[in-house]
Write an enzyme that holds these catalytic residues in place. Structure first.
Site, mmCIF file in Angstrom:
data_model
loop_
_atom_site.group_PDB
_atom_site.id
_atom_site.type_symbol
_atom_site.label_atom_id
_atom_site.label_comp_id
_atom_site.label_asym_id
_atom_site.label_seq_id
_atom_site.Cartn_x
_atom_site.Cartn_y
_atom_site.Cartn_z
ATOM 1 N N HIS A 497 40.504 40.299 23.724
ATOM 2 C CA HIS A 497 40.824 41.034 24.944
ATOM 3 C C HIS A 497 39.662 41.914 25.395
ATOM 4 C CE1 HIS A 497 45.040 39.858 25.211
ATOM 5 N NE2 HIS A 497 45.074 39.914 23.892
ATOM 6 N N GLU A 527 44.001 39.068 36.336
ATOM 7 C CA GLU A 527 42.686 38.507 36.670
ATOM 8 C C GLU A 527 42.589 38.119 38.133
ATOM 9 O OE1 GLU A 527 45.244 35.041 35.214
ATOM 10 O OE2 GLU A 527 45.001 37.195 34.844
#
Length: 606
Positions: A497, A527
């Protein structure tokens, strides 16, 4: 209905109401117990795998309604797991104490200076008294580390600085390897002992101040005792820290997700920065200073949850203080407005009194003039007329003088009141401006995404509404684009991450620096990014998005020296007359899905 029946009915209804109150009270207590058990189980995680598994099952059970039977079967297993964990912990504590005592004996056999020997002897007694008291081990381990450093420093001193020391310790043989062997054994034993203590206390072992040769000997012994994951979290001595082959690029992805010991300083620094930005009320400042001292003293895994709880309390206190401050300001404003209205009322009363005084003065003048006229008519000779005129003129002058003094006094009072009103209005305007600036500052902070620094979804909604209203009034082109990072889940799963966060920050920076000042980009979520392009035809928008897509594709991302290609898929839509912003966004979003379905790394029109 008879009186007895009515009485029994009232009694039944009263009992039913009391029963409902008791049921609500027990439901609240049960909810509190559930929350307390969940928080306690989260705080106890990490001590033992079996206990963690039981805690996880307990949290799952607490989320269900039929938890009685499941808890009845879980509690005995949890009790057994806790007892077994405590026995293992006690055994590890005894092993660590015995290992520390053995290291103290080895250091004493090296014949260190007298002060060190006395301190080692005292430390040995403290170790014997500390058996079973794990909370004393960190302080004893720190003392032992300091004493070991002093002893090894003396042994490392050159022969000319310590004449005859090596001969007294190791005899007359001059073999350097044989002379260094006891020092290496002590260093190796120190590494093993600190590793045991670190595993027992769930904290990384402190580096042992020892010569390079001793450290090189101690390293294999330590690696044979601890698993690889534990060794990876241990800090290496300065001389053994591996150096990168080349300078890290801003486009390089993190090689692994660091353990807590590696990110603990960063977490503590971030929490200290957050604490510094909080404007704590006076009654909460001692609690803030205590929390700051805890953060500066180091933050281990078990202290993280209570520290976050305390910080949350302070944040809520600041929020509540801001609300109270604003409420106090409103109350003060109301009081000032009341005083303002009171002053206006007084001014109005003064004006009414002034009008009444002028009316009385005019009436008095009329009366005196009428009386003078009557006296003149009644005068029989010139002397009598002269006396009458003089008396009435003196009365008129005195009345005018009194009225003038009263009017001047009232005008001064009114001027003072007006000046006070002006000052109060100025103070209220200044305070209102300060509150407006503070509110605007907080509003601007709430409109930014903390990870990428771009505007967030709330800011996007404001700007979208503004641009749509501007187009409706003045006309012109307006484009909306939705951008999404391709295969972002693979990035998180494959590289961690932290790598995903770095990718998002780099992409946000690359996109932002290639846009015009009139364009607006925001992070929509995850995203996904959204882009508004005003005053641009559809062909120009396509060209701009192709430029952005190519720029992201050309970013030299790499992982452990291997190139990593990251791309964007984009959907573009143009605003049409009479079409809502939601419909345009839906068309752009559908175009994005087509771009994903057609192979990704492309721009599609919606």
């Amino acid at each position: 209905m008879s009186d007895d029946a009515q009485r029994w009915k009232d009694k039944y209804l009263s009992s039913l109401e009391q029963q409902e109150k008791l049921e609500r009270r027990w439901e609240l207590r049960l909810d509190l117990l559930r929350r307390g058990l969940v928080r306690s189980s989260l705080a106890a995680e990490g001590a033992d795998k079996a206990v963690d598994q039981c805690m996880q099952e307990m949290r799952d059970i607490l989320r269900r309604d039929d938890m009685d039977a499941a808890l009845g079967g879980l509690i005995p297993r949890l009790e057994k797991a806790v007892l077994d964990s405590e026995q293992r912990r006690q055994q590890r504590a005894e092993e660590a104490t015995a290992a520390l005592a053995g290291l103290v004996e080895q250091l004493q056999r090296l014949q260190p200076p007298r002060e060190v020997r006395k301190a080692l002897k005292s430390l040995g007694k403290q170790l014997q008294a500390a058996v079973g008291q794990q909370h004393q081990l960190p302080a004893l381990l720190s003392q032992l580390r300091n004493l070991q450093g002093q002893a090894l420093t003396v042994l490392q001193a050159p022969a000319q600085e310590q004449p005859g020391l090596l001969q007294r310790l190791f005899g007359s043989r001059g073999d350097a390897a044989e002379q260094a062997q006891p020092v290496e054994q002590v260093a190796a034993a120190a590494g093993e002992t600190q590793q045991i203590a670190a595993e027992l206390l769930d904290s990384p072992a402190a580096p042992v101040p020892a010569p390079a040769a001793a450290l090189s000997t101690a390293a294999p012994a330590r690696s044979s005792l601890a698993p690889r994951a534990a060794l990876d979290s241990l800090p290496l001595p300065p001389g053994l820290v591996p150096q990168p082959e080349d300078e890290e690029s801003p486009f390089s992805l993190p090689t692994s997700e660091p353990g807590y010991s590696a990110v603990a300083p960063h977490i503590a620094s971030s929490l200290r920065s957050l604490l510094d930005e909080l404007e704590l009320p006076a009654r909460h400042r001692p609690q803030g200073e205590a929390l700051r001292l805890r953060l500066e003293g180091g933050l281990n895994w078990y202290e993280l949850v209570p520290v976050l709880d305390d910080l949350a309390v302070l944040v809520l206190a600041v929020t509540d203080s801001g609300q109270r401050e604003f409420a106090g300001y409103l109350k003060q404003l109301n009081e000032r407005l009341e005083a303002f209205l009171g002053t206006l009322s007084e001014a109005h009363e003064g004006y009414s009194a002034s009008v009444e005084s002028a009316r009385s003065f005019n009436q008095e003048l009329r009366d005196q003039v009428t009386d003078l006229q009557n006296r003149v008519q009644e005068a029989a000779d010139l002397e009598a007329l002269k006396q009458a005129l003089e008396q009435r003129l003196d009365g008129l002058l005195q009345s005018v003088s009194v009225h003038q003094r009263q009017r001047d006094s009232r005008e001064e009072e009114v001027a003072e009141r007006l000046q006070g009103l002006v000052q109060r209005v100025a103070d209220m305007e200044r305070e209102a401006q300060q509150f407006r600036e503070h509110i605007e500052e907080q509003r601007q902070k709430s409109l930014l995404d903390p990870l990428t620094g771009l505007p967030n979804r709330a800011a996007w909604s404001e700007r979208l509404e503004l641009e749509v209203a501007r187009r409706a009034r003045y006309g012109g082109e307006l484009l909306l684009a939705v951008l999404d990072v391709d295969h972002f889940k693979r990035i998180n799963d494959g590289y961690g991450h932290l790598a995903g966060d770095r990718v998002l920050k780099i992409i946000a920076g690359e996109l932002h620096k290639r846009l015009r000042k009139t364009d607006f980009i925001a992070r929509f979520g995850g995203e996904e990014f959204v882009l508004l392009i005003p005053a641009t035809p559809l062909e120009g928008g396509m060209q701009l998005l192709e430029t952005l897509r190519a720029a992201i594709e050309a970013c030299p991302f790499h992982f452990k020296g291997e190139p990593v290609t990251i791309t964007l898929s984009t959907g573009l839509a143009e605003f049409r007359d009479g079409e809502s912003a939601e419909a345009v966004f839906e068309r752009a979003d559908q175009a994005l899905y087509r771009a994903k379905g057609n192979g990704r790394n492309r721009v599609e029109l919606g």
